[in-house]
Motif scaffolding. Sequence first.
Motif, PDB file in Angstrom:
ATOM      1  N   TYR A 124       0.845  -1.187   0.000  1.00 24.14           N
ATOM      2  CA  TYR A 124       0.000   0.000   0.000  1.00 24.14           C
ATOM      3  C   TYR A 124       0.884   1.241   0.000  1.00 24.14           C
ATOM      4  CZ  TYR A 124      -3.018   3.686   1.859  1.00 24.14           C
ATOM      5  OH  TYR A 124      -3.696   4.860   2.057  1.00 24.14           O
ATOM      6  N   ARG A 125       0.570   2.178  -0.891  1.00 23.58           N
ATOM      7  CA  ARG A 125       1.319   3.433  -0.932  1.00 23.58           C
ATOM      8  C   ARG A 125       0.526   4.499  -0.185  1.00 23.58           C
ATOM      9  NH1 ARG A 125       5.622   5.457  -3.326  1.00 23.58           N
ATOM     10  NH2 ARG A 125       5.887   3.651  -4.703  1.00 23.58           N
ATOM     11  N   LEU A 126       1.165   5.111   0.787  1.00 21.76           N
ATOM     12  CA  LEU A 126       0.510   6.138   1.585  1.00 21.76           C
ATOM     13  C   LEU A 126       0.154   7.350   0.732  1.00 21.76           C
ATOM     14  CD1 LEU A 126       2.915   5.829   4.608  1.00 21.76           C
ATOM     15  CD2 LEU A 126       0.483   5.312   4.674  1.00 21.76           C
ATOM     16  N   PRO A 127      -0.974   7.994   1.007  1.00 20.26           N
ATOM     17  CA  PRO A 127      -1.402   9.139   0.184  1.00 20.26           C
ATOM     18  C   PRO A 127      -0.495  10.350   0.380  1.00 20.26           C
ATOM     19  CG  PRO A 127      -2.841   8.878   2.089  1.00 20.26           C
ATOM     20  CD  PRO A 127      -1.946   7.684   2.074  1.00 20.26           C
ATOM     21  N   CYS A 144       4.620  -0.523   4.222  1.00 24.27           N
ATOM     22  CA  CYS A 144       3.930   0.325   3.251  1.00 24.27           C
ATOM     23  C   CYS A 144       4.973   1.106   2.458  1.00 24.27           C
ATOM     24  CB  CYS A 144       2.978   1.301   3.934  1.00 24.27           C
ATOM     25  SG  CYS A 144       1.660   0.550   4.890  1.00 24.27           S
ATOM     26  N   ASP A 145       4.556   1.612   1.291  1.00 25.39           N
ATOM     27  CA  ASP A 145       5.415   2.509   0.516  1.00 25.39           C
ATOM     28  C   ASP A 145       5.157   3.949   0.932  1.00 25.39           C
ATOM     29  OD1 ASP A 145       6.707   0.579  -0.965  1.00 25.39           O
ATOM     30  OD2 ASP A 145       5.220   0.582  -2.571  1.00 25.39           O
ATOM     31  N   LEU A 146       6.201   4.754   0.920  1.00 30.73           N
ATOM     32  CA  LEU A 146       6.067   6.168   1.240  1.00 30.73           C
ATOM     33  C   LEU A 146       5.330   6.892   0.106  1.00 30.73           C
ATOM     34  CD1 LEU A 146       9.648   6.763   2.671  1.00 30.73           C
ATOM     35  CD2 LEU A 146       7.513   6.644   3.959  1.00 30.73           C
ATOM     36  N   PRO A 147       4.759   8.059   0.381  1.00 32.53           N
ATOM     37  CA  PRO A 147       4.027   8.808  -0.653  1.00 32.53           C
ATOM     38  C   PRO A 147       4.871   9.031  -1.903  1.00 32.53           C
ATOM     39  CG  PRO A 147       3.633   9.778   1.493  1.00 32.53           C
ATOM     40  CD  PRO A 147       4.686   8.744   1.697  1.00 32.53           C
ATOM     41  N   SER A 148       4.248   9.002  -3.054  1.00 30.84           N
ATOM     42  CA  SER A 148       4.969   9.121  -4.328  1.00 30.84           C
ATOM     43  C   SER A 148       5.601  10.495  -4.511  1.00 30.84           C
ATOM     44  CB  SER A 148       4.019   8.824  -5.489  1.00 30.84           C
ATOM     45  OG  SER A 148       2.906   9.712  -5.455  1.00 30.84           O
ATOM     46  N   SER A 149       5.042  11.529  -3.858  1.00 30.60           N
ATOM     47  CA  SER A 149       5.565  12.891  -4.036  1.00 30.60           C
ATOM     48  C   SER A 149       6.590  13.270  -2.966  1.00 30.60           C
ATOM     49  CB  SER A 149       4.409  13.896  -4.026  1.00 30.60           C
ATOM     50  OG  SER A 149       3.777  13.909  -2.744  1.00 30.60           O
ATOM     51  N   LEU A 150       7.095  12.275  -2.220  1.00 26.52           N
ATOM     52  CA  LEU A 150       7.970  12.558  -1.088  1.00 26.52           C
ATOM     53  C   LEU A 150       9.160  13.429  -1.459  1.00 26.52           C
ATOM     54  CD1 LEU A 150       8.867  12.065   1.856  1.00 26.52           C
ATOM     55  CD2 LEU A 150      10.058  10.032   1.039  1.00 26.52           C
ATOM     56  N   MET A 151       9.852  13.103  -2.543  1.00 28.78           N
ATOM     57  CA  MET A 151      11.062  13.823  -2.921  1.00 28.78           C
ATOM     58  C   MET A 151      10.763  15.024  -3.822  1.00 28.78           C
ATOM     59  SD  MET A 151      13.343  12.166  -1.275  1.00 28.78           S
ATOM     60  CE  MET A 151      14.895  12.722  -1.955  1.00 28.78           C
ATOM     61  N   LEU A 152       9.464  15.254  -4.129  1.00 28.81           N
ATOM     62  CA  LEU A 152       9.087  16.343  -5.014  1.00 28.81           C
ATOM     63  C   LEU A 152       8.448  17.498  -4.261  1.00 28.81           C
ATOM     64  CD1 LEU A 152       7.547  14.179  -7.897  1.00 28.81           C
ATOM     65  CD2 LEU A 152       9.870  15.117  -7.759  1.00 28.81           C
ATOM     66  N   ASP A 153       7.556  17.169  -3.331  1.00 30.99           N
ATOM     67  CA  ASP A 153       6.839  18.191  -2.578  1.00 30.99           C
ATOM     68  C   ASP A 153       7.531  18.468  -1.248  1.00 30.99           C
ATOM     69  OD1 ASP A 153       5.027  18.137  -4.610  1.00 30.99           O
ATOM     70  OD2 ASP A 153       3.560  16.880  -3.549  1.00 30.99           O
ATOM     71  N   ALA A 154       7.285  19.645  -0.719  1.00 30.25           N
ATOM     72  CA  ALA A 154       7.822  19.989   0.600  1.00 30.25           C
ATOM     73  C   ALA A 154       7.090  19.200   1.676  1.00 30.25           C
ATOM     74  CB  ALA A 154       7.670  21.487   0.842  1.00 30.25           C
ATOM     75  N   ILE A 155       7.840  18.740   2.663  1.00 26.12           N
ATOM     76  CA  ILE A 155       7.249  18.014   3.789  1.00 26.12           C
ATOM     77  C   ILE A 155       6.938  19.015   4.895  1.00 26.12           C
ATOM     78  CG2 ILE A 155       7.640  16.230   5.517  1.00 26.12           C
ATOM     79  CD1 ILE A 155       9.494  14.844   3.605  1.00 26.12           C
ATOM     80  N   ASN A 156       5.729  18.910   5.441  1.00 21.87           N
ATOM     81  CA  ASN A 156       5.317  19.863   6.470  1.00 21.87           C
ATOM     82  C   ASN A 156       5.247  19.207   7.848  1.00 21.87           C
ATOM     83  OD1 ASN A 156       4.568  22.370   7.418  1.00 21.87           O
ATOM     84  ND2 ASN A 156       2.387  22.047   7.025  1.00 21.87           N
ATOM     85  N   PHE A 157       6.246  18.358   8.150  1.00 22.95           N
ATOM     86  CA  PHE A 157       6.284  17.667   9.439  1.00 22.95           C
ATOM     87  C   PHE A 157       6.965  18.559  10.478  1.00 22.95           C
ATOM     88  CE2 PHE A 157       6.279  13.181   7.372  1.00 22.95           C
ATOM     89  CZ  PHE A 157       4.913  13.291   7.177  1.00 22.95           C
ATOM     90  N   LYS A 158       6.452  19.732  10.701  1.00 22.93           N
ATOM     91  CA  LYS A 158       7.112  20.667  11.608  1.00 22.93           C
ATOM     92  C   LYS A 158       6.899  20.323  13.076  1.00 22.93           C
ATOM     93  CE  LYS A 158       3.289  24.017  11.498  1.00 22.93           C
ATOM     94  NZ  LYS A 158       2.918  25.406  11.154  1.00 22.93           N
TER      95      LYS A 158
END
Length: 508
Positions: A124-127, A144-158
């Motif tokens: 399962y790939r996370l949304p 699970c697989d990490l989201p497909s946009s992980l390396m493309l979009d900014a991560i907001n895990f502040k």
Amino acid sequence: MDRISHLPESIVHHILSFLKNTPAELVRMSVLSKSWFNLTASFPFLDFNIRYFRTRESFFKYVEYATSRFCHHNLTAHTFLLYTEIQESAELDVVNRCLELVLKNGVRELVISFTYSSLDFPKYRLPNILLSVSVLESLTICDCDLPSSLMLDAINFKSLIQLKLIMVPLNDEVITYLATSCPLLQVLDIDGCSGFKRVCVYGHQNLQKLRIIYDTPLERIDIEAPNLSSLTMEDEDDIGAPRMNLASCKNLTTVSYFGCLSPYLSFADFVSSFPFIENLYLAINYNCNILKLSSPSLRTFMLHSMCDFEDIEFITPNLVFFSYPCGSYSTWHTAMHSTHLKASMQCYPNGYTSGLCFQKLRRLLDKQNGFKVLNLYINAFHSQTFTELEKLKAIELPPYELEHVELKLDTSEESSAHVAFVNVVLWCCRPRSLTLRSSVPFEEQSDVVEFTYKKLLEQVDQGHTKIQIVSPSSSEAQKHLMDLKSLSMASPREGKAISFIKEEGTPF
């Protein structure tokens, strides 16, 4: 009167969070009244585990029902936990719809743990919406697989403090990017993940704990984190320890390593990677003639290996606790417990311990000559191995002076084995006090107590020293029995620990 319903909703939710079987109990409570139905509908702890359900169909129906019911209130969830096996793609569709609903409003703790009915079933790939949840504080992902946009979009895990990845496909760049994108991250746990060869984290100010479990080659760990205090590495397939650059981690005081040391990495080089270490836990497969350890800062050293006592040499002037060989990691923190503040050593030899083992132990005490307390947890299994005392007596080594010795007796053996055990221990050392521990009351092992008492008397000046017997596990707080006669008069089945204390004065 229903006073609970009049409590603030947040307090009621906190009370409900302690339920042992959350789904079943919540359903029962929701039918009590309309107010309780509304309370359970807004309950922010969404805990779904398929093992609590009789059928798969009822589980996935409940997940969808409870999630949509909660999200209807447009609330932020505190916890969303989902443990299940996936057998059909329709089940993944349910999971995906529910997860996206929860992530839209935010969640503080998220655990997604899957197994699959077939190895051919795609993970399962996370949304992608997961990457924008700014209130997320703890994230655990299993298989699970990490989201497909992980390396493309900014991560907001502040707000993310803890990240645990289990059997998640990774690469070197993803690990570095995730750590960099989580400025408040304190705990990073990488367990059984594939695809990476290096763990590199640079300039992270808040990372405190790093745990890596690997079964594929790990080449290097390169960490720049001034507040990193704990590092755990578990080599599950005897691959070998990686090369490490941790010199800038001046707060790295606790290191645990379980596995095999690489042929190109000596034990001394391995330990030198941690210049500020205070607590070292090693379970290693390492073939060596001498295991040499030199560390001016080390205070706790727990070792489990195939090395013998005579193979161990260490220069550790501040060492206060040494345990060898220690058991599994889960028992190590228990093993560290000691009632004595003096520098102590705990030994857990195998059941086939021989007199030769005590000869080597005696020489180790001479080499290390700082220990004042010795705890021996030795099974008296195959008691004939302790009958080599006459051979030991031929060795001109006086008993090593100790302040305290504690012996834990194996209750499956006859008392004659315990007598032989005590005999060879008192050849090895001369303690100021000695404690025997057993799950069997010592009223049933009077011959062991009497023998110990007499052997201790033989070690002292009987004209100026008495031996006081104390039962610390008595119903009274430390019942003083003074001598063998008073011990025989004690109430039956009283104590499972008994201490002998040498004191200056005229014996009774």
